[in-house]
Design an enzyme around this catalytic site. Structure first.
Site, short mmCIF file in Angstrom:
data_model
loop_
_atom_site.label_atom_id
_atom_site.label_comp_id
_atom_site.label_asym_id
_atom_site.label_seq_id
_atom_site.Cartn_x
_atom_site.Cartn_y
_atom_site.Cartn_z
N LYS A 54 0.65 -0.92 -0.08
CA LYS A 54 0.51 -0.03 -0.04
C LYS A 54 0.93 1.22 -0.22
CE LYS A 54 -3.86 -2.27 2.38
NZ LYS A 54 -4.23 -2.88 3.33
N GLN A 98 -5.27 -1.15 9.18
CA GLN A 98 -4.52 -2.58 8.93
C GLN A 98 -5.25 -3.55 10.43
OE1 GLN A 98 -3.62 -3.32 5.93
NE2 GLN A 98 -3.90 -4.78 6.26
N ASP A 121 -11.38 3.02 3.97
CA ASP A 121 -11.51 1.28 4.03
C ASP A 121 -13.50 1.69 3.76
OD1 ASP A 121 -9.69 -0.31 3.97
OD2 ASP A 121 -9.23 -0.19 6.29
N1 GUN Z 1 -7.06 -6.43 6.46
C1 GUN Z 1 -7.45 -7.42 5.39
N2 GUN Z 1 -7.90 -6.03 4.19
C2 GUN Z 1 -7.71 -5.22 4.60
C3 GUN Z 1 -8.45 -4.11 4.07
O1 GUN Z 1 -8.82 -4.11 3.19
N3 GUN Z 1 -8.51 -3.16 5.09
C4 GUN Z 1 -8.19 -3.30 6.57
N4 GUN Z 1 -7.87 -2.21 6.98
N5 GUN Z 1 -7.36 -4.14 6.93
C5 GUN Z 1 -7.30 -5.37 6.48
#
Ligand code: GUN
Length: 297
Positions: A54, A98, A121
């Protein structure tokens, strides 16, 4: 006839190029640089890989990109304090914590502490509510379902009227928002989960199949309606033995080799949904910066 392999990686690259151009234009025209803050707690190896990807992608798009790595035993108060600071920081337009978080932290409290205006998100109840009500003009839509919809639209056009869509998996991150987006595009939507009776029979009716259960190769070729568009959200690590050597391999929820013989189009794993998810996070962050400047909405 074999199905089309949907190239999520190539589509994500094209979209990222457009986001990079729009980011440069926002900086040139308005002096605004989109800012993304990613918070990671602990050392979960998969999470670290996702967060690194990311950050790289955000930098490649020309964003201001911050990563906050917190120790696994950080207190809930300290996480909430950091989120508050990021909520108040005008250089930050998107905040992502995350998941999963270590067990002593309350995921819901932390997720809901992010300002809805920076919730790239799409996990905040305000954004979930707007999506459920079909009010997506100023909502953030969760990245994985948003990316899936773009890939389905490439195959079927923007209107899914008259089509049956089956979503397998009812998670808050994928299954539920996916169903809302499909409904908004006029599909007839069925949600399936572990307690669904005759899952193969239900999937066989689907013109669009979304697999998001987390079970390797669960959906078989003979479950599919010929010509269906199949989107595989699963990322399962399976160990295979080749020449006596055990190696880990990523596999989706769909048996790809079988599906490709029956379906109309299928996303591979890896190289399908994953790259699109990261790019949609950049899309949401750019959008947040534009909304904050009153340029959209
Ligand atoms: N962990 C796995 N997928 C995601 C996501 O799309 N967002 C976040 N914040 N954590 C994750």
């Amino acid at each position: 006839m074999t199905a089309k392999r949907i190239d999520g990686k190539a589509k994500a690259e094209r979209l990222a190029e457009s986001i990079t151009e729009q980011t440069a234009a926002l900086l040139d025209g308005h002096g605004i640089k989109p800012g993304l803050a990613v918070v990671i707690v602990g050392e979960d190896p998969a999470s670290r890989v996702y967060v690194r990807n990311k950050k790289r992608r955000a930098e490649a798009c020309g964003f201001h990109s911050l990563r906050h790595s917190l120790p696994a035993d950080v207190s809930q108060d300290d996480v909430l304090k950091l989120v508050d600071e990021l909520n108040d920081d005008d250089a930050i337009h998107g905040i992502l914590v995350q998941l999963p978080l270590p067990g002593h932290l309350d995921e819901q409290t932390i997720t809901q502490s992010i300002s809805p205006a920076k919730d790239v998100d799409g996990f905040h109840f305000v954004n979930i509510g707007k999506l459920s009500a079909g009010h997506t003009a100023d909502a953030f839509v969760p990245c994985t379902p948003a990316g899936c919809i773009l890939m389905i639209e490439d195959e079927l056009g923007p209107d899914f009227s008259g089509l049956n869509a089956v979503v397998v998996g009812r998670s808050n991150i994928v299954g539920k928002p996916m169903a809302a987006l499909l409904l908004q595009r006029h599909a007839t939507v069925t949600m399936c989960h572990s307690r669904t009776r005759d899952l193969p029979g239900v999937v066989r009716n689907a013109d669009i199949v979304i697999a998001a259960v987390g079970r390797a190769n669960m959906i078989k070729g003979d479950w599919l309606k010929p010509g269906a568009v199949v989107i595989d959200v699963g990322i399962n690590r399976v160990e295979t033995e080749i020449d006596g050597k055990v190696t880990a391999k990523l596999t989706g929820d769909v048996d790809y080799d079988e599906a490709i013989e029956v379906a109309g189009a299928v996303t591979p794993v890896p190289g399908g949904v994953g790259p699109m998810t990261i790019t949609m996070l950049m899309f949401n962050t750019l959008r947040s910066a534009r909304l904050a400047a009153g340029l959209e909405g």
